[in-house]
Design an enzyme around this catalytic site. Structure first.
Site, PDB file in Angstrom:
ATOM      1  N   GLY A 124       0.809  -1.209   0.000  1.00 27.13           N
ATOM      2  CA  GLY A 124       0.000   0.000   0.000  1.00 27.13           C
ATOM      3  C   GLY A 124       0.841   1.258   0.000  1.00 27.13           C
ATOM      4  O   GLY A 124       0.650   2.143  -0.836  1.00 27.13           O
ATOM      5  N   ILE A 125       1.760   1.356   0.940  1.00 32.12           N
ATOM      6  CA  ILE A 125       2.629   2.530   0.971  1.00 32.12           C
ATOM      7  C   ILE A 125       3.627   2.438  -0.178  1.00 32.12           C
ATOM      8  O   ILE A 125       3.913   3.428  -0.853  1.00 32.12           O
ATOM      9  CB  ILE A 125       3.364   2.633   2.330  1.00 32.12           C
ATOM     10  CG1 ILE A 125       2.353   2.916   3.447  1.00 32.12           C
ATOM     11  CG2 ILE A 125       4.430   3.721   2.289  1.00 32.12           C
ATOM     12  CD1 ILE A 125       2.931   2.865   4.843  1.00 32.12           C
ATOM     13  N   GLY A 126       4.124   1.244  -0.437  1.00 30.72           N
ATOM     14  CA  GLY A 126       5.154   1.040  -1.452  1.00 30.72           C
ATOM     15  C   GLY A 126       4.746   1.517  -2.841  1.00 30.72           C
ATOM     16  O   GLY A 126       5.520   2.195  -3.515  1.00 30.72           O
ATOM     17  N   LEU A 173      -6.198  -4.494  -4.548  1.00 33.53           N
ATOM     18  CA  LEU A 173      -6.407  -3.638  -5.719  1.00 33.53           C
ATOM     19  C   LEU A 173      -7.119  -2.328  -5.400  1.00 33.53           C
ATOM     20  O   LEU A 173      -7.063  -1.396  -6.186  1.00 33.53           O
ATOM     21  CB  LEU A 173      -7.186  -4.400  -6.809  1.00 33.53           C
ATOM     22  CG  LEU A 173      -6.527  -5.703  -7.288  1.00 33.53           C
ATOM     23  CD1 LEU A 173      -7.414  -6.381  -8.326  1.00 33.53           C
ATOM     24  CD2 LEU A 173      -5.146  -5.458  -7.872  1.00 33.53           C
ATOM     25  N   LYS A 207       4.799  -8.477  -6.413  1.00 32.30           N
ATOM     26  CA  LYS A 207       4.493  -7.053  -6.250  1.00 32.30           C
ATOM     27  C   LYS A 207       5.647  -6.173  -6.710  1.00 32.30           C
ATOM     28  O   LYS A 207       5.434  -5.173  -7.400  1.00 32.30           O
ATOM     29  CB  LYS A 207       4.181  -6.743  -4.781  1.00 32.30           C
ATOM     30  CG  LYS A 207       2.847  -7.268  -4.316  1.00 32.30           C
ATOM     31  CD  LYS A 207       2.515  -6.751  -2.921  1.00 32.30           C
ATOM     32  CE  LYS A 207       1.102  -7.186  -2.537  1.00 32.30           C
ATOM     33  NZ  LYS A 207       0.735  -6.704  -1.188  1.00 32.30           N
ATOM     34  N   ASN A 214       5.048  -5.538   9.038  1.00 30.34           N
ATOM     35  CA  ASN A 214       5.218  -6.328  10.253  1.00 30.34           C
ATOM     36  C   ASN A 214       6.447  -5.904  11.048  1.00 30.34           C
ATOM     37  O   ASN A 214       7.437  -5.424  10.513  1.00 30.34           O
ATOM     38  CB  ASN A 214       5.265  -7.823   9.924  1.00 30.34           C
ATOM     39  CG  ASN A 214       6.508  -8.184   9.144  1.00 30.34           C
ATOM     40  OD1 ASN A 214       7.543  -8.467   9.731  1.00 30.34           O
ATOM     41  ND2 ASN A 214       6.422  -8.128   7.828  1.00 30.34           N
ATOM     42  N   ALA A 255      10.121  -7.662  10.354  1.00 25.09           N
ATOM     43  CA  ALA A 255      10.921  -7.147   9.246  1.00 25.09           C
ATOM     44  C   ALA A 255      11.400  -5.723   9.544  1.00 25.09           C
ATOM     45  O   ALA A 255      12.525  -5.354   9.202  1.00 25.09           O
ATOM     46  CB  ALA A 255      10.098  -7.166   7.958  1.00 25.09           C
ATOM     47  N   CYS A 277      -6.187 -20.372  29.700  1.00 24.38           N
ATOM     48  CA  CYS A 277      -7.474 -20.781  30.274  1.00 24.38           C
ATOM     49  C   CYS A 277      -8.612 -19.850  29.858  1.00 24.38           C
ATOM     50  O   CYS A 277      -9.763 -20.254  29.824  1.00 24.38           O
ATOM     51  CB  CYS A 277      -7.391 -20.959  31.783  1.00 24.38           C
ATOM     52  SG  CYS A 277      -7.407 -19.433  32.673  1.00 24.38           S
ATOM     53  N   CYS A 303      20.749   0.049  19.712  1.00 18.04           N
ATOM     54  CA  CYS A 303      21.691   1.051  19.231  1.00 18.04           C
ATOM     55  C   CYS A 303      22.644   1.543  20.320  1.00 18.04           C
ATOM     56  O   CYS A 303      23.435   2.424  20.099  1.00 18.04           O
ATOM     57  CB  CYS A 303      20.968   2.205  18.522  1.00 18.04           C
ATOM     58  SG  CYS A 303      19.976   3.246  19.584  1.00 18.04           S
TER      59      CYS A 303
END
Lengths: 618, 333
Positions: free
Chosen positions: A22-24, A52, A67, A113, A116, A168, A435
């Site tokens: 979507g962003i890509g 789509l 993609k 996600n 990644a 449970c 970091c």
């Protein structure tokens, strides 16, 4: 319009995009229009119909294709003279190592996600390449910039973990619909259609009362030549009737809870009626398993309708019949897939019947699919806005214009007149184990926990390592890789099954372990502390890692992510830029790396609702 | 109103967005008709967004012949002179948009070139009846007069037609929204309340005295009014300005600031210079402003979510996306 300096920085830049969803799609288009000439794009996914509506570079005819590749071809049509290199691959593949990352001026993430994202963050830190990170959900979105040593890294702030539920609650005391979905999907569906060797808690409570566990096992097996419908009714009565009766016999459980009502098939649908509904023959024309549908054969059309208990019960039996008659070969190998209609129908029906038994409101198939598939809401407009903001930050990064870096929130409701709110990035968190070099502490029962538990629950799940190497002093306890000798592989496999204190180089209280991922170039020290007991409900891992910041689980209306969650969430703590106090249009120079303040309630109240995240490329 | 159910095909295609705005909103979208005029980068972004969202129909209007410059922020048209020679911008965009979503009817309406040419002010091709077909009208790259006239025509219709203008210059963008009297329902805690928003027309909004504008109003608002006025006085094609105009624009700024008793520093030189000079579009800003506009049109048609009232400004140099509510104070009226 971009200035001359901007244009020349853009022209000479080599950028890496991770994600062509979507962003890509929006990002690749905006980069190409903006004059970027050398773009590399990685995505492991293939195109699906539900993409789509927003991934506008793709068409119906592309469904099933890569993609990254289709996106490249589509953009080259309107900008043929630029270089786009596509990789239909997982960004975690070893080929994409630190040297690969070092060739880029900036990395732009459009991922879906946490796993990644963390991986790319580490590679960017190791390669010293700035990262522009992004995410959207519905009308909300955010863009952040991460430069090693100057701004916080993606992992400096805790990220809410995918929501998990106590066993449970799922097996005996559900109180929300999502609990019923988890039960239907991870327990009942897995038990009936999944790998038979997989551990499954479906009958865990009732087996307490049963003398022979073998007998319990048999309940779910279809007997030789057993009529499918009869088998279905037997399963139904067992899980919705008998098991509930059994649970009710434990009075202690129901002291402060509403007692569930056992449901038997004969009370919902008289035996002679079933055969008249659901005509298997109607389906016999279709050969394609993905088009099999219990809804269709029962004449139910609208996935948005909430079905009655009776309708759900019919769907339950019908979908089970279709699985055993038309998809028998797959049984034992299936795992839940939100794009598999019949699986979604079965899980919806089972969850609703259980919900009905526990007095929980029933849901439509559309709603149940969203919860079970952990589907992230997504629209084209937010992705387009976020992609525009990513490019603006990327251009600043190329010009090394650090003082103007901003993280930007895209809001649904304006805060102090702003719909797009820029915020100065934060300083690196000094106690971030990614970091900075902060030692971690692990409380664990070294006499009970196996090395495997440590690898699965800590090294992979919490530290997010891909190819870990574990050392105690100079002795190697565990390692993953293609280039290992056979005897090494056997050695490590044997070590995995040993408890920590019995390893060749015993791990006991006071031991310092070194855990390293060579691909991510990440190394952590973990100081081990032995502890005897853990609370099964509150500390289900049986081990506690501290110094590593686990975020509180996000309470996110009815779409709580379930334990397979691809969805991640971002920061909810941010200090917005103060409104400009003088009247000069020029931006007041703001200090880089302003200290992170806890938001005061008035200025940050709208931000609390901002739990951003991820565009579903699903 | 929503008798018909979504088809299976629609449910599959729109699954992710139905999860955002619901099936009712999707049904209303699929019955709506949008007129779009002036197809530069920001509007192209908007077209993509609205076609993907699944409106019923889109009517494109832009008779300009395609040139390199017009395509600088256009991703709809293949880079092939053989394909676009002689065709109008609207015709070329139409072919490509149809392909984005086969469920949306995309067509071209010729004429009304007056939108892009100040010499033709009569708007004779488009009478009120023509606008009656549409639920929303979006116009861009047009003169002050066109904005006012088209807005007034939308207001004369029996049904409520939403009106929008959008313009991007340099790395800045402006959106104006007129939903007339707009009623929508909003969740407040557990209960749903009806909200009424009263929008002024474009003419009413831009004639609000500067002294009574909201405190610390976006400088872009003022700068855009100066440039708009300048183009009108000079008879320029909208957007056809350059740095050479700065001196004259500064003169006009002084006049306007004096009339409104506002300090000239409210409209800095640097900003005017950027807006005059930056006529080539900046694609990231087109994406952002076109995204906000798409979202707003979807909100207005679907009746879901609070629509913005009534100006939106974005400037890439500070990164802020700001809403300004500019209307006549009742007491003064």
């Amino acid at each position: 319009m971009a200035s001359e300096q901007q244009l020349s920085a853009i022209k000479d830049a080599k950028v890496l995009m991770v994600g062509a969803g979507g962003i890509g799609c929006e990002l690749l288009k905006t980069l190409a229009l903006s004059g970027f000439k050398d773009i590399h794009i990685i995505d492991m996914d293939t195109i699906e119909v539900s993409n789509l509506n927003r991934q506008f570079l793709f068409r119906q005819s592309h469904v099933g294709q890569s993609k990254a590749k289709v996106a490249r071809d589509a953009v080259l049509k309107f900008r043929p003279h630029i270089n786009i290199t596509s990789y239909h691959a997982n960004v975690k593949d070893p080929d994409f190592n630190v040297d690969f990352f070092k060739q880029f001026n900036v990395v732009l993430n459009g991922l879906d996600n946490l796993d990644a994202r963390r991986h790319v963050n580490r590679l960017c830190l190791a390669a010293g390449v700035p990262l522009v990170e992004s995410g959207t959900t519905g009308f909300l979105g955010q863009v952040t910039v991460h430069t090693k040593g100057r701004t916080e890294c993606y992992e400096c702030q805790p990220k809410p973990a995918p929501k998990t539920y106590p066993v449970c609650t799922i097996t005996s005391t559900p109180s929300k619909f999502v609990h019923c979905i988890v039960w239907a999907k991870d327990l009942l569906y897995a038990k009936l259609f999944g790998d038979k060797n997989q551990e499954n808690d479906l009958n865990v409570r009732s087996s307490d009362a049963s003398s022979s566990s073998e007998q319990v096992q048999d309940v779910f097996e279809r007997k030789k030549d057993e009529d499918i419908e009869k088998y279905g009714r037997r399963i139904y009565d067992h899980v919705f009737g008998y098991n509930i009766e059994l649970a009710l016999s434990n009075e202690e459980t129901w002291k402060n809870r509403n007692r569930p009502r056992p449901v038997y098939m004969k009370d919902v649908i008289p035996i002679d009626v079933i055969g008249q509904n659901g005509n298997l023959d109607e389906n016999s024309v279709t050969e394609d398993p993905s088009s099999l549908s219990a809804m269709a054969s029962l004449g139910l059309k609208n996935a948005q309708d909430r079905w009655s208990l009776k309708e759900n019960s019919k769907i339950f039996i019908e979908s089970l019949k279709l699985f055993f008659s038309k998809r028998e070969k797959e049984i034992g190998k299936l795992s839940f897939d939100k794009d598999d209609q019949l699986s979604v129908e079965f899980v919806t029906a089972a969850a609703n019947i259980r919900a009905s038994s526990f007095g929980i409101p029933l849901h439509s198939l559309f709603e149940a699919k969203g919860i079970a598939g952990n589907i992230v809401h997504a629209v084209a407009t937010t992705n387009a806005i976020i992609a525009g903001l990513i490019v603006i930050e990327a251009i600043k990064v190329l010009q090394n214009d650090i003082k103007n870096y901003r993280m930007t929130y895209c809001l649904e409701h304006p805060t102090r007149k702003m719909l797009l709110m820029p915020v100065v990035p934060f300083e690196p968190n000094k106690s971030c184990y990614i970091c900075s070099e902060t030692p971690l502490a692990l409380e664990i029962n070294t006499h009970c926990s196996k090395l495997r538990d440590f690898v699965e629950k800590i090294v992979k799940a919490k530290l997010g390592m891909n190819l870990p190497l574990i050392m105690h002093g100079s002795s190697l306890l565990y390692e993953v890789g293609d280039d290992l000798e056979e005897n090494e592989v056997a050695n490590y496999a044997a070590n995995l099954e040993k408890v920590l204190s019995e390893l060749p180089s015993p791990v006991i209280g006071g031991t310092i372990l070194t855990v390293e991922d060579l691909q991510q170039e990440l190394k952590c020290s973990i100081s081990v502390k032995h502890r005897e007991d853990f609370d099964e409900e509150k500390e289900p891992d049986g081990m506690i890692l501290s110094g590593w910041t686990q975020a509180p689980s996000l309470v996110n209306n009815n779409t709580a992510s379930i334990n397979n969650g691809a969805s991640t969430s971002g920061t909810s703590q941010a200090t917005p830029l103060q409104p400009e106090e003088d009247d000069d249009i020029q931006l007041i120079p703001t200090r880089i790396g302003k200290k992170r303040k806890l938001p005061n309630t008035s200025s940050a109240s709208s931000l609390d609702t901002l739990s951003i995240t991820t565009e579903a490329k699903d | 109103m929503d008798g018909e159910e979504l088809t299976e095909q629609e449910t599959a295609l729109y699954d992710r967005q139905i999860r955002v705005w619901g099936a009712d909103a999707q049904r209303r979208l699929s019955k709506s008709h949008i007129l779009i005029s002036g197809l530069k980068g920001t509007v192209i972004e908007f077209c993509k967004n609205i076609v993907l969202a699944g409106v019923g129909s889109v009517t494109l209007n832009d008779d300009r012949i395609v040139t390199e410059e017009l395509l600088s922020a256009n991703f709809l048209i293949p880079s092939d002179e053989n394909v676009y020679s002689g065709k109008t911008l609207a015709e070329l965009c139409c072919d490509s948009l149809k392909d984005f979503n086969p469920m949306v009817r995309v067509s071209v309406e010729k004429g009304g070139s007056c939108f892009h040419n100040l010499l033709c002010r009569e708007l004779s091709n488009f009478h009120v009846d023509f606008f009656n077909k549409f639920d929303a009208v979006v116009i861009s790259s047009c003169s002050l007069l066109t904005k006012k006239t088209v807005n007034e025509m939308c207001r004369k219709l029996l049904k409520r037609t939403a009106f929008y203008t959008v313009d991007c210059r340099d790395s800045c963008g402006e959106i104006f929204v007129d939903l007339q009297n707009y009623i929508y329902s909003k969740k407040k805690g557990d209960e749903t309340v009806e909200c009424l928003l009263e929008y002024p027309s474009f003419e009413e909004a831009v004639s609000v005295p500067w002294r009574s504008l909201p405190r610390r109003v976006s400088k872009l608002y003022l700068a855009m009014r100066v440039i708009e006025k300048f183009e009108e006085l000079e008879g320029r094609i909208p957007g056809e300005t350059s740095a050479a105009d700065l001196l004259n624009v500064q003169k006009l700024r002084k006049e306007l600031c004096d009339t409104h008793s506002v300090d000239e520093s409210q409209i800095p030189d640097a900003l005017l210079e950027r807006l005059l000079e930056g006529t080539r579009e900046f694609p990231p800003v087109c994406a952002i402003v076109g995204g906000i506009l798409g979202q707003e049109v979807i909100k207005a048609i679907s009746g879901k979510g609070d629509p913005l009232k009534n100006f939106f400004f974005f400037d890439a140099t500070d990164g802020k996306g700001i809403i300004e509510d500019i209307h006549k104070q009742k007491a003064e009226g």
